[in-house]
Design a protein around this motif. Structure first.
Motif, short mmCIF file in Angstrom:
data_model
loop_
_atom_site.label_atom_id
_atom_site.label_comp_id
_atom_site.label_asym_id
_atom_site.label_seq_id
_atom_site.Cartn_x
_atom_site.Cartn_y
_atom_site.Cartn_z
N GLY A 1 0.80 -1.23 0.00
CA GLY A 1 0.00 0.00 0.00
C GLY A 1 0.82 1.26 0.00
O GLY A 1 1.83 1.39 -0.71
N ASN A 2 0.37 2.21 0.84
CA ASN A 2 1.00 3.54 0.86
C ASN A 2 2.44 3.51 1.34
O ASN A 2 3.26 4.29 0.89
CB ASN A 2 0.18 4.49 1.73
N ARG A 3 2.76 2.61 2.26
CA ARG A 3 4.15 2.53 2.73
C ARG A 3 5.07 2.09 1.61
O ARG A 3 6.18 2.61 1.45
CB ARG A 3 4.27 1.58 3.91
N ALA A 4 4.61 1.14 0.79
CA ALA A 4 5.42 0.67 -0.35
C ALA A 4 5.57 1.79 -1.37
O ALA A 4 6.67 2.01 -1.89
CB ALA A 4 4.78 -0.55 -0.98
N LEU A 5 4.49 2.50 -1.65
CA LEU A 5 4.56 3.59 -2.63
C LEU A 5 5.47 4.71 -2.14
O LEU A 5 6.23 5.28 -2.93
CB LEU A 5 3.16 4.14 -2.91
N GLY A 6 5.41 5.04 -0.86
CA GLY A 6 6.25 6.09 -0.31
C GLY A 6 7.74 5.74 -0.40
O GLY A 6 8.56 6.57 -0.77
N LEU A 7 8.05 4.50 -0.06
CA LEU A 7 9.45 4.08 -0.14
C LEU A 7 9.92 4.03 -1.59
O LEU A 7 11.03 4.45 -1.89
CB LEU A 7 9.66 2.73 0.54
N LEU A 8 9.08 3.54 -2.49
CA LEU A 8 9.45 3.52 -3.91
C LEU A 8 9.72 4.92 -4.43
O LEU A 8 10.64 5.13 -5.22
CB LEU A 8 8.35 2.86 -4.74
N HIS A 9 8.94 5.88 -3.98
CA HIS A 9 9.15 7.27 -4.41
C HIS A 9 10.54 7.75 -3.96
O HIS A 9 11.28 8.35 -4.75
CB HIS A 9 8.06 8.17 -3.84
N ILE A 10 10.89 7.46 -2.72
CA ILE A 10 12.22 7.86 -2.21
C ILE A 10 13.32 7.14 -2.99
O ILE A 10 14.32 7.76 -3.38
CB ILE A 10 12.33 7.56 -0.71
N LEU A 11 13.14 5.86 -3.24
CA LEU A 11 14.17 5.09 -3.94
C LEU A 11 14.34 5.55 -5.38
O LEU A 11 15.45 5.54 -5.91
CB LEU A 11 13.82 3.60 -3.92
N ASN A 12 13.25 5.96 -6.03
CA ASN A 12 13.32 6.37 -7.43
C ASN A 12 13.75 7.81 -7.62
O ASN A 12 14.31 8.16 -8.66
CB ASN A 12 11.98 6.14 -8.12
N THR A 13 13.51 8.68 -6.64
CA THR A 13 13.82 10.10 -6.82
C THR A 13 15.02 10.56 -6.00
O THR A 13 15.65 11.54 -6.35
CB THR A 13 12.62 10.99 -6.45
N GLY A 14 15.32 9.86 -4.91
CA GLY A 14 16.41 10.28 -4.04
C GLY A 14 17.74 9.68 -4.44
O GLY A 14 17.84 8.91 -5.41
N SER A 15 18.74 10.02 -3.67
CA SER A 15 20.08 9.48 -3.92
C SER A 15 20.18 8.07 -3.34
O SER A 15 19.28 7.60 -2.63
CB SER A 15 21.12 10.38 -3.26
N PHE A 16 21.26 7.40 -3.65
CA PHE A 16 21.50 6.07 -3.11
C PHE A 16 21.53 6.10 -1.58
O PHE A 16 20.94 5.24 -0.92
CB PHE A 16 22.82 5.52 -3.66
#
Length: 95
Positions: A50-65
């Motif tokens: 759900g939302n926790r997975a989407l939030g983490l994916l957003h950080i992983l795809n837009t943020g730095s390593f």
């Protein structure tokens, strides 16, 4: 001799293993059902939906390593390590 040194013998590799700064050992894997597995050292540490997975994916795809590693550490609870337990029992804190 100021030229390059002689090449190493065949089969000998003296180059250091590739490492990334701030690598805490986390990785992730998206599942077909939309959930997100967070892995630490190749073993499942958390399963997000759900939302926790989407939030983490957003950080992983837009943020730095580094930001992704920190976010996965926070999600799994493997964030603070050190002397927190000792500090809580310190005489100054027990009053």
């Amino acid at each position: 001799m100021n030229g390059p040194s002689a090449p190493a013998d065949e089969g000998e590799d003296f180059s250091p293993a590739p490492t990334r700064p701030f690598d805490l050992g986390f990785s992730h894997r998206e599942r077909k059902d939309g959930s997100l597995e967070v892995l630490h050292g190749g073993r499942q540490a958390a399963l997000l939906r759900g939302n926790r997975a989407l939030g983490l994916l957003h950080i992983l795809n837009t943020g730095s390593f580094e930001q992704g590693q920190q976010a996965m550490a926070k999600i799994t609870g493997n964030y603070k390590r050190g002397n927190e337990d000792q500090a809580a029992r310190h005489p100054r804190r027990t009053g």
